[in-house]
Design a protein around this motif. Structure first.
Motif, mmCIF file in Angstrom:
data_model
loop_
_atom_site.group_PDB
_atom_site.id
_atom_site.type_symbol
_atom_site.label_atom_id
_atom_site.label_comp_id
_atom_site.label_asym_id
_atom_site.label_seq_id
_atom_site.Cartn_x
_atom_site.Cartn_y
_atom_site.Cartn_z
ATOM 1 N N GLY A 154 0.858 -1.170 -0.380
ATOM 2 C CA GLY A 154 -0.107 -0.472 -0.007
ATOM 3 C C GLY A 154 0.875 1.336 0.157
ATOM 4 O O GLY A 154 0.691 2.153 -0.644
ATOM 5 N N ILE A 155 1.773 0.981 1.056
ATOM 6 C CA ILE A 155 3.032 2.599 0.838
ATOM 7 C C ILE A 155 3.340 2.656 -0.590
ATOM 8 O O ILE A 155 3.714 4.240 -1.081
ATOM 9 N N VAL A 156 4.004 1.730 -1.084
ATOM 10 C CA VAL A 156 5.239 1.843 -1.964
ATOM 11 C C VAL A 156 3.737 2.076 -3.481
ATOM 12 O O VAL A 156 4.833 2.991 -4.316
ATOM 13 N N SER A 157 2.514 1.756 -3.032
ATOM 14 C CA SER A 157 1.498 2.894 -3.527
ATOM 15 C C SER A 157 1.470 3.598 -3.973
ATOM 16 O O SER A 157 1.353 4.547 -5.460
ATOM 17 N N ALA A 158 1.263 3.581 -2.964
ATOM 18 C CA ALA A 158 1.269 6.028 -2.792
ATOM 19 C C ALA A 158 2.305 6.535 -3.059
ATOM 20 O O ALA A 158 2.723 7.419 -3.494
ATOM 21 N N LYS A 159 3.755 6.178 -3.279
ATOM 22 C CA LYS A 159 4.508 6.480 -2.934
ATOM 23 C C LYS A 159 4.945 6.266 -4.840
ATOM 24 O O LYS A 159 5.226 7.270 -5.489
ATOM 25 N N LEU B 164 9.365 -4.704 8.337
ATOM 26 C CA LEU B 164 9.058 -4.519 9.261
ATOM 27 C C LEU B 164 9.245 -2.910 10.214
ATOM 28 O O LEU B 164 8.968 -2.492 11.220
ATOM 29 N N ALA B 165 10.177 -2.393 9.193
ATOM 30 C CA ALA B 165 10.014 -0.613 9.916
ATOM 31 C C ALA B 165 8.701 -0.129 10.039
ATOM 32 O O ALA B 165 8.365 0.283 11.070
ATOM 33 N N LEU B 166 8.319 -0.601 8.168
ATOM 34 C CA LEU B 166 6.495 -0.029 8.725
ATOM 35 C C LEU B 166 5.967 -0.467 9.604
ATOM 36 O O LEU B 166 5.003 0.510 9.996
ATOM 37 N N ILE B 167 6.005 -1.142 9.717
ATOM 38 C CA ILE B 167 5.638 -1.663 11.838
ATOM 39 C C ILE B 167 5.737 -1.462 12.679
ATOM 40 O O ILE B 167 5.006 -0.747 13.404
ATOM 41 N N TYR B 168 6.615 -1.093 12.783
ATOM 42 C CA TYR B 168 7.341 -0.166 13.974
ATOM 43 C C TYR B 168 6.917 1.031 14.038
ATOM 44 O O TYR B 168 6.512 1.913 15.098
ATOM 45 N N ALA C 38 7.338 8.043 7.868
ATOM 46 C CA ALA C 38 8.302 5.818 6.998
ATOM 47 C C ALA C 38 8.078 7.071 5.754
ATOM 48 O O ALA C 38 8.700 6.293 5.127
ATOM 49 N N PHE C 39 6.920 7.292 5.348
ATOM 50 C CA PHE C 39 6.786 7.154 3.640
ATOM 51 C C PHE C 39 6.826 8.932 3.310
ATOM 52 O O PHE C 39 7.670 8.133 2.228
ATOM 53 N N ASN C 40 7.537 9.585 3.934
ATOM 54 C CA ASN C 40 8.635 10.533 3.794
ATOM 55 C C ASN C 40 9.797 9.698 3.597
ATOM 56 O O ASN C 40 11.059 10.585 2.794
ATOM 57 N N LEU C 41 10.946 9.300 5.017
ATOM 58 C CA LEU C 41 11.753 8.419 5.042
ATOM 59 C C LEU C 41 11.550 7.394 3.329
ATOM 60 O O LEU C 41 12.910 7.948 3.166
ATOM 61 N N LYS D 267 -3.481 9.745 2.886
ATOM 62 C CA LYS D 267 -4.011 8.636 3.778
ATOM 63 C C LYS D 267 -3.762 7.547 3.570
ATOM 64 O O LYS D 267 -3.810 6.529 2.849
ATOM 65 N N LEU D 268 -3.055 7.236 4.461
ATOM 66 C CA LEU D 268 -2.146 5.188 4.668
ATOM 67 C C LEU D 268 -3.282 5.293 5.814
ATOM 68 O O LEU D 268 -3.423 4.847 6.927
ATOM 69 N N VAL D 269 -3.736 3.857 5.178
ATOM 70 C CA VAL D 269 -5.416 3.921 5.865
ATOM 71 C C VAL D 269 -5.622 2.438 6.289
ATOM 72 O O VAL D 269 -5.383 1.767 5.189
ATOM 73 N N ALA D 270 -6.005 1.713 7.189
ATOM 74 C CA ALA D 270 -6.847 0.241 7.834
ATOM 75 C C ALA D 270 -7.994 0.266 6.954
ATOM 76 O O ALA D 270 -8.754 1.435 6.602
ATOM 77 N N TYR D 271 -8.448 -0.833 7.233
ATOM 78 C CA TYR D 271 -9.663 -1.856 6.001
ATOM 79 C C TYR D 271 -10.811 -1.100 7.081
ATOM 80 O O TYR D 271 -11.285 -0.270 6.607
ATOM 81 N N GLU D 272 -11.085 -0.809 8.760
ATOM 82 C CA GLU D 272 -11.703 -0.228 9.014
ATOM 83 C C GLU D 272 -12.050 1.407 9.689
ATOM 84 O O GLU D 272 -12.636 1.841 9.985
ATOM 85 N N GLN D 273 -10.812 2.134 8.792
ATOM 86 C CA GLN D 273 -11.079 3.220 8.613
ATOM 87 C C GLN D 273 -11.278 3.852 7.182
ATOM 88 O O GLN D 273 -11.152 5.525 7.301
#
Length: 350
Positions: free
Chosen positions: A37-42, A202-206, A214-217, A54-60
């Protein structure tokens, strides 16, 4: 590029959508919280100038999100890597915006309309679909390596082998499929790209709910990751401990292995994947207790059971819940009060 077989929509309409974005539009990019998802947005952000990310989970994907989009006067919405179960949300968004959805999950309804372009292909991950489509408007070759990492992370590298071979060779690695008693034809689990996608995931989970940071980094330089991977070690430690706990605490319902845990990080999907590799003929369902709900991940390595069907049957009769995904991997959430009923439904299926 490898051929893409779309189950809904086509890239021509997506390209028309991008062409029709004007300087007067306010654009929102909405994507999932995992590496794909984050790479897609990038990828999208390299081509489209956006006003809201917006980076969202399904419930969001709910009324609060709709209100935020409307309050920000968004007129164009690009959504990716999100399984949308409630078409009513899309219909409400259509009242104030044009929508492009690029996804690869199982879906019940094709919601293409005069306001929404819905593209779906389940052979590839969302970031690869975005890369193929958006690269036709602008060269984004510098992102090829991170798209390949997302393909590995999402186990979607069987139908784009030409791309994977080319990219991994470019950066000094080799694309190789291996198969043994514990691996149903997966990619070689060593080497530069395997280690890189794991560290990034794992870094994204952190970062948890600070994923925009994380997206900006995350940049396009494979040799300069802004120390993103240093955050992975702490998450890996919790994964290792959780795998051991899973072995001790899991419950068995027929061919289902079921486990509920609580912890600092959202690692249920990784633990479920590791368990499914060890037990390829079992349906693995792992729930994490959160503040307001239980989120869950399911895996079935031999693909003889459609885990989405299992999960949808498990949430039958429950309110404010969701289940979706792919044949071999799915996820969703239930309210805290519904754990007992969720388990009862699973037991009926066994």
């Amino acid at each position: 590029m490898d051929k893409i077989n779309f189950l809904a929509g086509d890239e021509t309409k997506a390209l028309e959508f991008l062409k029709n974005i004007s300087s007067k539009d306010k654009v929102a990019i909405i994507s999932h919280v995992d590496l794909d998802g984050i790479v897609s947005a990038k990828v999208i952000s390299k081509v489209v100038k956006y006003d809201l990310l917006k980076l969202v989970a399904y419930e969001q994907i709910n009324e609060d999100l709709v209100k935020e989009l409307k309050n920000n006067k968004i007129t164009k919405i690009i959504m990716t890597d999100l399984s949308i179960d409630d078409i009513k949300i899309i219909k409400v968004m259509e009242k104030f915006a044009d929508i492009l959805v690029i996804d690869h999950h199982l879906f019940d309804e094709d919601f293409n309309s005069n306001k929404t372009i819905f593209i779906n292909c389940q052979d590839h991950c969302a970031s690869y679909l975005c890369y193929v489509i958006f690269s036709k408007t602008k060269s984004i070759n510098e992102l090829d390596w991170i798209v390949a990492c997302a393909c590995i992370s999402d186990w979607k590298y069987f139908n784009n082998k030409a791309f994977m071979l080319k990219v991994m060779k470019k950066y000094g690695d080799k694309f190789e499929i291996v198969k043994d008693k514990t691996d149903f034809g997966g990619i070689r689990k060593s080497g530069k790209f395997w280690e890189l996608q794991l560290k990034l995931s794992l870094a994204l989970i952190y970062f948890g709910y600070e994923l925009i940071k994380a997206f900006n980094l995350l940049n396009e330089d494979i040799e300069n990751l802004n120390n993103l991977t240093k955050y992975a070690d702490e998450v890996q430690d919790e994964i290792d401990k959780s795998v051991k706990r899973f072995e001790k605490e899991k419950e068995s319902f027929g061919d289902i292995y079921f486990w509920v845990f609580s912890g600092r990080f959202q690692i249920k999907s990784i633990v479920a994947t590791l368990a499914s590799v060890k037990y390829p003929n079992k349906t693995i369902i792992i729930l994490k207790k959160n503040q307001k709900n239980y989120s869950f991940s399911a895996r079935r390595q031999d693909r003889k059971v459609n885990v989405v069907e299992v999960l949808k049957n498990a949430i039958f009769g429950l309110s404010n819940t969701f289940a979706g995904g792919h044949i071999a991997a799915g996820g969703g959430y239930i309210l805290l009060k519904d754990l007992k009923k969720f388990k009862e439904n699973l037991k009926k299926l066994s």
